[in-house]
Design an enzyme around this catalytic site. Structure first.
Site, PDB file in Angstrom:
ATOM      1  N   HIS A 169      54.466  -7.091 -27.300  1.00 55.92           N
ATOM      2  CA  HIS A 169      54.991  -7.860 -26.200  1.00 55.92           C
ATOM      3  C   HIS A 169      55.440  -6.990 -25.278  1.00 55.92           C
ATOM      4  CE1 HIS A 169      58.406  -7.561 -28.810  1.00 55.92           C
ATOM      5  NE2 HIS A 169      59.281  -7.259 -27.861  1.00 55.92           N
ATOM      6  N   HIS A 217      61.173  -3.732 -21.652  1.00 53.29           N
ATOM      7  CA  HIS A 217      60.523  -2.733 -22.479  1.00 53.29           C
ATOM      8  C   HIS A 217      59.140  -3.319 -22.920  1.00 53.29           C
ATOM      9  CE1 HIS A 217      62.507  -5.824 -25.315  1.00 53.29           C
ATOM     10  NE2 HIS A 217      61.488  -5.652 -26.116  1.00 53.29           N
ATOM     11  N   GLU A 253      59.762  -0.178 -27.529  1.00 55.50           N
ATOM     12  CA  GLU A 253      60.226  -0.745 -28.972  1.00 55.50           C
ATOM     13  C   GLU A 253      58.857  -0.767 -29.972  1.00 55.50           C
ATOM     14  OE1 GLU A 253      60.742  -5.070 -28.654  1.00 55.50           O
ATOM     15  OE2 GLU A 253      61.431  -5.215 -30.877  1.00 55.50           O
TER      16      GLU A 253
HETATM   17  C1  LIG Z   1      64.937  -9.630 -30.142  1.00 54.32           C
HETATM   18  C2  LIG Z   1      64.840  -8.499 -30.954  1.00 54.32           C
HETATM   19  C3  LIG Z   1      64.120  -7.347 -30.429  1.00 54.32           C
HETATM   20  C4  LIG Z   1      62.374  -7.872 -30.492  1.00 54.32           C
HETATM   21  O1  LIG Z   1      62.029  -7.806 -31.697  1.00 54.32           O
HETATM   22  O2  LIG Z   1      61.654  -7.848 -29.320  1.00 54.32           O
HETATM   23  C5  LIG Z   1      64.164  -7.098 -28.988  1.00 54.32           C
HETATM   24  O3  LIG Z   1      63.482  -6.819 -28.275  1.00 54.32           O
HETATM   25  S1  LIG Z   1      66.026  -6.773 -28.615  1.00 54.32           S
HETATM   26  C6  LIG Z   1      66.025  -6.153 -26.759  1.00 54.32           C
HETATM   27  C7  LIG Z   1      67.661  -5.620 -26.551  1.00 54.32           C
HETATM   28  N1  LIG Z   1      67.954  -4.314 -27.250  1.00 54.32           N
HETATM   29  C8  LIG Z   1      67.638  -3.124 -26.850  1.00 54.32           C
HETATM   30  O4  LIG Z   1      67.200  -3.046 -25.788  1.00 54.32           O
HETATM   31  C9  LIG Z   1      68.061  -2.082 -27.650  1.00 54.32           C
HETATM   32  C10 LIG Z   1      67.665  -0.547 -27.198  1.00 54.32           C
HETATM   33  N2  LIG Z   1      68.366  -0.403 -25.950  1.00 54.32           N
HETATM   34  C11 LIG Z   1      69.399   0.402 -25.721  1.00 54.32           C
HETATM   35  O5  LIG Z   1      70.030   0.854 -26.889  1.00 54.32           O
HETATM   36  C12 LIG Z   1      69.898   0.473 -24.434  1.00 54.32           C
HETATM   37  O6  LIG Z   1      69.278  -0.844 -23.558  1.00 54.32           O
HETATM   38  C13 LIG Z   1      69.590   1.611 -23.661  1.00 54.32           C
HETATM   39  C14 LIG Z   1      68.085   1.977 -23.607  1.00 54.32           C
HETATM   40  C15 LIG Z   1      70.197   2.896 -24.447  1.00 54.32           C
HETATM   41  C16 LIG Z   1      70.175   1.928 -22.281  1.00 54.32           C
HETATM   42  O7  LIG Z   1      71.589   1.389 -22.330  1.00 54.32           O
HETATM   43  P1  LIG Z   1      72.328   1.049 -21.032  1.00 54.32           P
HETATM   44  O8  LIG Z   1      73.616   0.558 -21.314  1.00 54.32           O
HETATM   45  O9  LIG Z   1      71.535   0.683 -19.730  1.00 54.32           O
HETATM   46  O10 LIG Z   1      72.780   2.653 -20.877  1.00 54.32           O
HETATM   47  P2  LIG Z   1      72.695   3.594 -19.607  1.00 54.32           P
HETATM   48  O11 LIG Z   1      73.061   2.814 -18.526  1.00 54.32           O
HETATM   49  O12 LIG Z   1      73.418   4.957 -19.744  1.00 54.32           O
HETATM   50  O13 LIG Z   1      71.016   4.061 -19.504  1.00 54.32           O
HETATM   51  C17 LIG Z   1      70.854   5.289 -19.878  1.00 54.32           C
HETATM   52  C18 LIG Z   1      69.322   5.612 -18.848  1.00 54.32           C
HETATM   53  O14 LIG Z   1      68.411   4.759 -19.268  1.00 54.32           O
HETATM   54  C19 LIG Z   1      68.055   3.907 -18.199  1.00 54.32           C
HETATM   55  N3  LIG Z   1      67.408   2.592 -18.657  1.00 54.32           N
HETATM   56  C20 LIG Z   1      68.335   1.760 -19.388  1.00 54.32           C
HETATM   57  N4  LIG Z   1      67.610   0.791 -19.725  1.00 54.32           N
HETATM   58  C21 LIG Z   1      66.464   0.966 -19.400  1.00 54.32           C
HETATM   59  C22 LIG Z   1      65.260   0.307 -19.570  1.00 54.32           C
HETATM   60  N5  LIG Z   1      65.109  -0.867 -20.068  1.00 54.32           N
HETATM   61  N6  LIG Z   1      64.001   0.816 -19.031  1.00 54.32           N
HETATM   62  C23 LIG Z   1      64.181   1.949 -18.416  1.00 54.32           C
HETATM   63  N7  LIG Z   1      65.172   2.865 -18.221  1.00 54.32           N
HETATM   64  C24 LIG Z   1      66.195   2.305 -18.729  1.00 54.32           C
HETATM   65  C25 LIG Z   1      69.210   3.859 -17.170  1.00 54.32           C
HETATM   66  O15 LIG Z   1      68.650   3.793 -15.969  1.00 54.32           O
HETATM   67  C26 LIG Z   1      69.670   5.272 -17.453  1.00 54.32           C
HETATM   68  O16 LIG Z   1      69.230   6.354 -16.515  1.00 54.32           O
HETATM   69  P3  LIG Z   1      69.966   7.022 -15.546  1.00 54.32           P
HETATM   70  O17 LIG Z   1      70.529   5.965 -14.669  1.00 54.32           O
HETATM   71  O18 LIG Z   1      68.767   7.904 -14.850  1.00 54.32           O
HETATM   72  O19 LIG Z   1      70.613   7.802 -16.254  1.00 54.32           O
HETATM   73 CO   LIG Z   2      61.155  -6.978 -28.161  1.00 58.67          CO
END
Ligand SMILES: CC[C@@H](C(=O)O)C(=O)SCCNC(=O)CCNC(=O)[C@H](O)C(C)(C)COP(=O)(O)OP(=O)(O)OC[C@H]1O[C@@H](n2cnc3c(N)ncnc32)[C@H](O)[C@@H]1OP(=O)(O)O
Ligand SMILES: [Co+2]
Length: 134
Positions: free
Chosen positions: A7, A79, A130
């Site tokens: 997905h 994602h 993911e």
């Molecule tokens: C429903 C269950 C499951 C399924 O079966 O399908 C799911 O899909 S659950 C979906 C939700 N769960 C998750 O997303 C878990 C994993 N994600 C995380 O742990 C966090 O989202 C993260 C990736 C660690 C980011 O968390 P955040 O609070 O946004 O942290 P930061 O602000 O410090 O971000 C760090 C850095 O990464 C960039 N970032 C954040 N999210 C994304 C993204 N989705 N795509 C690309 N880049 C992302 C963010 O911009 C920061 O970058 P810089 O600003 O350059 O440092």
């Molecule tokens: Co998902």
């Protein structure tokens, strides 16, 4: 290692409005919302002939998509989920190669009742990946 595209997820500020866009304006088949508190999201799946779109709403104060939605107030692609044959082997290999495994560093059950794990976007071309056990 990675196989089928399972997905593509879109994080949205208003899940009901997003459902209306995909169901009523785009004519797609959309599932009922499912709360997944262990993931901090509410999910809706849009079923397409060749893959699915996952619409994500934040659930709870510490939802992992909260900051993403602050950065993307209209919503955005959040994602990509790829299937793997052996998620534990994939985690071990990726971790050994230095990739950051998010969460507790191991798989947990996702929206399809199968183990999933997330890889840090900074290690994969700025995209949150993911992996789901096929
Ligand atoms: C429903 C269950 C499951 C399924 O079966 O399908 C799911 O899909 S659950 C979906 C939700 N769960 C998750 O997303 C878990 C994993 N994600 C995380 O742990 C966090 O989202 C993260 C990736 C660690 C980011 O968390 P955040 O609070 O946004 O942290 P930061 O602000 O410090 O971000 C760090 C850095 O990464 C960039 N970032 C954040 N999210 C994304 C993204 N989705 N795509 C690309 N880049 C992302 C963010 O911009 C920061 O970058 P810089 O600003 O350059 O440092
Ligand atoms: Co998902």
């Amino acid at each position: 290692m990675i196989g089928r595209l399972n997905h593509v997820a879109i994080a949205v500020p208003n899940l009901e409005a997003a459902v209306q866009v995909y169901r009523d304006r785009l004519g797609a088949v959309v599932s009922a919302p499912v709360d997944l508190p262990e993931h901090g999201v509410t999910t809706v799946f849009v079923t397409l002939p060749n893959t699915k779109i996952e619409l994500l709403g934040a659930l709870g104060a510490d939802s992992p998509i909260a900051k993403f939605l602050e950065r993307n107030p209209e919503g955005g692609i959040h994602h990509i989920c790829y299937e793997v044959e052996d998620i534990d082997a994939a985690i071990a290999r990726l971790a050994a190669e230095g990739a950051r495994i998010l969460g507790e560093g191991r798989a947990k059950i996702g929206a399809h009742g199968k183990p999933v794990v997330f890889l840090h976007p900074k290690d994969f071309l700025g995209t949150l990946i993911e992996l789901e056990q096929a």
